[in-house]
Design a protein around this motif. Structure first.
Motif, PDB file in Angstrom:
ATOM      1  N   LEU A 191       0.777  -1.060  -0.026  1.00 23.36           N
ATOM      2  CA  LEU A 191       0.033  -0.249  -0.068  1.00 23.36           C
ATOM      3  C   LEU A 191       0.892   1.342  -0.094  1.00 23.36           C
ATOM      4  CD1 LEU A 191      -2.820  -0.996   2.620  1.00 23.36           C
ATOM      5  CD2 LEU A 191      -3.029  -0.625   0.146  1.00 23.36           C
ATOM      6  N   GLN A 192       1.939   1.100   0.654  1.00 25.46           N
ATOM      7  CA  GLN A 192       2.816   2.393   0.728  1.00 25.46           C
ATOM      8  C   GLN A 192       3.408   2.633  -0.885  1.00 25.46           C
ATOM      9  OE1 GLN A 192       6.021   2.270   3.538  1.00 25.46           O
ATOM     10  NE2 GLN A 192       4.717   1.030   4.936  1.00 25.46           N
ATOM     11  N   ALA A 193       3.692   1.302  -1.475  1.00 27.12           N
ATOM     12  CA  ALA A 193       4.147   1.654  -2.596  1.00 27.12           C
ATOM     13  C   ALA A 193       3.163   2.055  -3.630  1.00 27.12           C
ATOM     14  CB  ALA A 193       4.835   0.078  -3.209  1.00 27.12           C
ATOM     15  N   TRP A 194       1.917   1.662  -3.454  1.00 25.64           N
ATOM     16  CA  TRP A 194       1.010   2.082  -4.254  1.00 25.64           C
ATOM     17  C   TRP A 194       0.622   3.608  -4.315  1.00 25.64           C
ATOM     18  CZ3 TRP A 194      -0.752  -0.420  -8.438  1.00 25.64           C
ATOM     19  CH2 TRP A 194      -1.873   0.062  -9.105  1.00 25.64           C
ATOM     20  N   ALA A 195       0.614   4.100  -2.889  1.00 27.53           N
ATOM     21  CA  ALA A 195       0.734   5.378  -2.836  1.00 27.53           C
ATOM     22  C   ALA A 195       1.235   6.497  -3.992  1.00 27.53           C
ATOM     23  CB  ALA A 195       0.802   5.808  -1.418  1.00 27.53           C
ATOM     24  N   GLU A 196       2.598   5.827  -4.117  1.00 29.89           N
ATOM     25  CA  GLU A 196       3.520   6.456  -5.037  1.00 29.89           C
ATOM     26  C   GLU A 196       3.062   6.098  -6.306  1.00 29.89           C
ATOM     27  OE1 GLU A 196       6.732   8.450  -6.898  1.00 29.89           O
ATOM     28  OE2 GLU A 196       5.786   8.645  -4.777  1.00 29.89           O
ATOM     29  N   VAL A 197       2.627   4.970  -6.828  1.00 26.23           N
ATOM     30  CA  VAL A 197       2.142   4.385  -7.997  1.00 26.23           C
ATOM     31  C   VAL A 197       0.951   5.511  -8.382  1.00 26.23           C
ATOM     32  CG1 VAL A 197       1.082   2.758  -9.351  1.00 26.23           C
ATOM     33  CG2 VAL A 197       3.030   2.248  -7.896  1.00 26.23           C
ATOM     34  N   TYR A 198       0.123   5.733  -7.616  1.00 17.41           N
ATOM     35  CA  TYR A 198      -1.332   6.429  -7.805  1.00 17.41           C
ATOM     36  C   TYR A 198      -0.684   8.036  -8.122  1.00 17.41           C
ATOM     37  CZ  TYR A 198      -5.722   8.485  -6.711  1.00 17.41           C
ATOM     38  OH  TYR A 198      -6.790   9.340  -6.777  1.00 17.41           O
ATOM     39  N   ARG A 199       0.365   8.320  -7.245  1.00 18.10           N
ATOM     40  CA  ARG A 199       0.743   9.685  -7.567  1.00 18.10           C
ATOM     41  C   ARG A 199       1.185   9.800  -8.879  1.00 18.10           C
ATOM     42  NH1 ARG A 199       5.084  12.990  -7.855  1.00 18.10           N
ATOM     43  NH2 ARG A 199       6.456  10.964  -7.517  1.00 18.10           N
ATOM     44  N   ARG A 200       1.843   8.947  -9.409  1.00 21.92           N
ATOM     45  CA  ARG A 200       2.440   8.895 -11.069  1.00 21.92           C
ATOM     46  C   ARG A 200       1.655   8.354 -12.178  1.00 21.92           C
ATOM     47  NH1 ARG A 200       7.953   6.059 -10.173  1.00 21.92           N
ATOM     48  NH2 ARG A 200       8.340   6.320 -12.033  1.00 21.92           N
TER      49      ARG A 200
ATOM     50  N   VAL B  57       5.373   0.961 -11.960  1.00 18.75           N
ATOM     51  CA  VAL B  57       4.929   2.117 -13.061  1.00 18.75           C
ATOM     52  C   VAL B  57       5.412   1.623 -14.406  1.00 18.75           C
ATOM     53  CG1 VAL B  57       5.452   4.488 -13.724  1.00 18.75           C
ATOM     54  CG2 VAL B  57       4.530   3.931 -11.178  1.00 18.75           C
ATOM     55  N   ARG B  58       6.724   1.177 -14.543  1.00 23.30           N
ATOM     56  CA  ARG B  58       7.167   0.751 -15.618  1.00 23.30           C
ATOM     57  C   ARG B  58       6.336  -0.400 -16.496  1.00 23.30           C
ATOM     58  NH1 ARG B  58      13.403  -0.902 -15.237  1.00 23.30           N
ATOM     59  NH2 ARG B  58      13.333   1.134 -14.085  1.00 23.30           N
ATOM     60  N   LEU B  59       5.885  -1.175 -15.782  1.00 23.60           N
ATOM     61  CA  LEU B  59       5.025  -2.428 -16.477  1.00 23.60           C
ATOM     62  C   LEU B  59       3.574  -1.561 -16.700  1.00 23.60           C
ATOM     63  CD1 LEU B  59       5.903  -5.453 -14.452  1.00 23.60           C
ATOM     64  CD2 LEU B  59       6.391  -5.111 -16.847  1.00 23.60           C
ATOM     65  N   MET B  60       2.978  -0.865 -16.077  1.00 23.53           N
ATOM     66  CA  MET B  60       1.876  -0.293 -16.117  1.00 23.53           C
ATOM     67  C   MET B  60       1.896   0.434 -17.283  1.00 23.53           C
ATOM     68  SD  MET B  60       1.039   0.481 -11.997  1.00 23.53           S
ATOM     69  CE  MET B  60      -0.527   1.383 -12.265  1.00 23.53           C
ATOM     70  N   GLN B  61       2.948   1.450 -17.580  1.00 19.81           N
ATOM     71  CA  GLN B  61       3.013   2.327 -18.727  1.00 19.81           C
ATOM     72  C   GLN B  61       3.317   1.745 -20.135  1.00 19.81           C
ATOM     73  OE1 GLN B  61       5.489   5.373 -16.979  1.00 19.81           O
ATOM     74  NE2 GLN B  61       3.588   6.572 -16.362  1.00 19.81           N
ATOM     75  N   ASP B  62       4.129   0.746 -19.950  1.00 14.54           N
ATOM     76  CA  ASP B  62       4.485   0.193 -21.433  1.00 14.54           C
ATOM     77  C   ASP B  62       3.759  -1.194 -21.472  1.00 14.54           C
ATOM     78  OD1 ASP B  62       6.016  -0.896 -23.361  1.00 14.54           O
ATOM     79  OD2 ASP B  62       7.980  -0.250 -22.543  1.00 14.54           O
ATOM     80  N   GLY B  63       2.811  -1.223 -22.577  1.00 20.19           N
ATOM     81  CA  GLY B  63       1.964  -2.281 -22.753  1.00 20.19           C
ATOM     82  C   GLY B  63       2.878  -3.468 -23.510  1.00 20.19           C
ATOM     83  N   ALA B  64       3.905  -2.828 -24.337  1.00 21.31           N
ATOM     84  CA  ALA B  64       4.807  -3.887 -25.243  1.00 21.31           C
ATOM     85  C   ALA B  64       5.808  -4.623 -24.158  1.00 21.31           C
ATOM     86  CB  ALA B  64       5.614  -3.089 -26.105  1.00 21.31           C
ATOM     87  N   LEU B  65       6.049  -3.958 -23.348  1.00 19.86           N
ATOM     88  CA  LEU B  65       7.060  -4.632 -22.319  1.00 19.86           C
ATOM     89  C   LEU B  65       6.036  -5.483 -21.488  1.00 19.86           C
ATOM     90  CD1 LEU B  65       9.749  -4.763 -20.536  1.00 19.86           C
ATOM     91  CD2 LEU B  65       8.661  -2.811 -19.055  1.00 19.86           C
ATOM     92  N   ARG B  66       4.956  -5.147 -20.996  1.00 21.52           N
ATOM     93  CA  ARG B  66       4.365  -6.272 -20.264  1.00 21.52           C
ATOM     94  C   ARG B  66       4.053  -7.478 -20.860  1.00 21.52           C
ATOM     95  NH1 ARG B  66       0.560  -1.987 -19.430  1.00 21.52           N
ATOM     96  NH2 ARG B  66      -1.128  -2.854 -20.559  1.00 21.52           N
ATOM     97  N   ARG B  67       3.689  -7.320 -22.463  1.00 17.16           N
ATOM     98  CA  ARG B  67       3.265  -8.612 -23.322  1.00 17.16           C
ATOM     99  C   ARG B  67       4.431  -9.038 -23.418  1.00 17.16           C
ATOM    100  NH1 ARG B  67      -0.198  -4.520 -25.301  1.00 17.16           N
ATOM    101  NH2 ARG B  67       1.178  -3.864 -26.962  1.00 17.16           N
ATOM    102  N   ARG B  68       5.630  -8.704 -23.555  1.00 15.97           N
ATOM    103  CA  ARG B  68       6.955  -9.426 -23.645  1.00 15.97           C
ATOM    104  C   ARG B  68       7.275 -10.317 -22.506  1.00 15.97           C
ATOM    105  NH1 ARG B  68       9.637  -5.386 -25.402  1.00 15.97           N
ATOM    106  NH2 ARG B  68      11.060  -4.842 -23.608  1.00 15.97           N
TER     107      ARG B  68
END
Length: 376
Positions: A217-226, A334-345
């Motif tokens: 949840l602490q990490a997600w607070a930063e994710v939510y900010r970005r 955040v890196r995976l959430m923002q990059d769909g090609a990276l997620r799929r790979r």
């Protein structure tokens, strides 16, 4: 071959119960005679279905009625429950006459090898060597954890075979000549990887200190900010549910974090997500990592003891970050959430790599171990 498995209960939704159901169902389908002996079933049904050919016996010891009570309460009641447990288990084993009796390192582990029923005794552990120290309890509880941690090497030595889940953990146990490494197996299969289009990160496990959802949840607070528009789904039950809900509220995350009860349809949970996050402080293996890979989810996990480093290939099918590093976890999410090609790979690599832990491959190792005991 007759096998008896000893476990506290099968009504819980944890990884150990899921693994036992998978193994027992696999073996009974191949002609093994399987009995599951519990101490704390309390008339409840197994959470994960067991084949009708599997005999289930509950000893009615009920250690869990003393959970959450004082140290003195445990000190007074535990010896009597151990005596009753040993007496009832001895009677059951002498009635069944199994070839092999397997302890899942529950409350029978300290006395099972001394029961002279003719069976070979196997101990399997689903946590790491240092799990008791990782409880991080204080006072008398801490002293008890330290004492039991030191004593467990002697407990292990009394069994005919001792099975750990990872090569990392095998090293922590020192010179145990009878040790074997057999990982957990896939508990389900998937014909195709998940589409990875849903804006959902999922975390799965009991809502306990071990699973570290407070850190997530602490990490997600930063994710939510970005990043906006994504949801964190935490799937599981446990004693920290209200505390975690309150933490999410205090962090301003009530609108982007959902708490979902444990479900038997865990495949649907994974397929409806695009990333798995595992924030555990410690593990024995990390079944959720393997389950996520089976569905083709990339993962972000703390590299805790033990398991993640032997399941996840960092930077290939997911990311490993230092234990407790919430900033690094947020960054990789955040890196995976923002990059769909990276997620799929990464998801495709995860889906392919999960085959290392197929049920057939893992169960062949178990059957070979059982056969070796008959030949000794």
């Amino acid at each position: 071959m007759k096998l008896v498995y000893c476990i506290s209960a099968t009504h819980n939704s944890g990884g150990m119960e899921r693994v036992l159901a998978t193994k027992a169902n696999y073996l009974v389908a191949r002609g093994y005679d399987i009995t599951v002996v519990t101490t704390d079933q309390r008339g409840l049904s197994p959470f994960f279905p067991l084949d009708a050919r599997i005999r289930c016996v509950d000893l009615g010891v009920n250690y869990e009625t003393n959970n959450g009570k004082s140290f003195l309460n445990k000190l007074v009641h535990f010896p009597f429950k151990q005596w009753r447990h040993r007496r009832r288990l001895s009677r059951v084993l002498r009635e069944i006459r199994p070839d092999v009796t397997v302890s899942m390192f529950c409350n029978d582990a300290t006395f099972l090898p001394s029961i002279k029923d003719g069976s070979r005794k196997v101990l399997e552990i689903h946590f790491s060597r240092f799990k008791r120290l990782q409880y991080d309890r204080k006072g008398l509880w801490r002293l008890a954890d330290v004492w039991r941690n030191r004593n467990e090497a002697d407990v292990v030595a009394r069994f005919d075979r001792f099975v750990v889940l990872t090569h990392e953990d095998s090293r922590y146990w020192g010179n145990q000549p009878h040790i074997a490494v057999i990982p957990n197996a896939q508990t389900f299969t998937s014909d195709a990887p998940a589409p990875l289009e849903a804006k959902t990160v999922v975390a799965v496990g009991r809502l306990t200190y071990q699973k570290g959802f407070d850190l997530l949840l602490q990490a997600w607070a930063e994710v939510y900010r970005r990043v906006s528009g994504w949801q964190l789904a935490i799937v599981g039950d446990g004693e920290l549910r209200s505390a975690l809900s309150a933490q999410a509220e205090s962090l301003g995350l009530a609108g982007c974090v959902t708490f979902v009860p444990a479900t038997k349809d865990v495949v649907a949970v994974y397929r409806d997500a695009s990333v798995l996050a595992m924030s555990s402080r410690y593990e024995g293996f990390g079944m959720v990592l393997l389950e996520a890979q089976t569905v083709g989810l990339p993962v972000v996990s703390f590299a805790c003891k033990c398991g993640p480093s032997e399941i996840v290939n960092d930077g290939v099918d997911g990311y490993l970050v230092a234990p407790g590093d919430v900033d690094a976890m947020a960054d990789r999410l955040v890196r995976l959430m923002q990059d769909g090609a990276l997620r799929r790979r990464m998801g495709a690599r995860a889906f392919a790599n999960a085959a290392r832990f197929s049920t057939d491959a893992v169960m062949k190792q178990w059957m070979a171990l059982f056969d070796s005991l008959k030949k000794d």
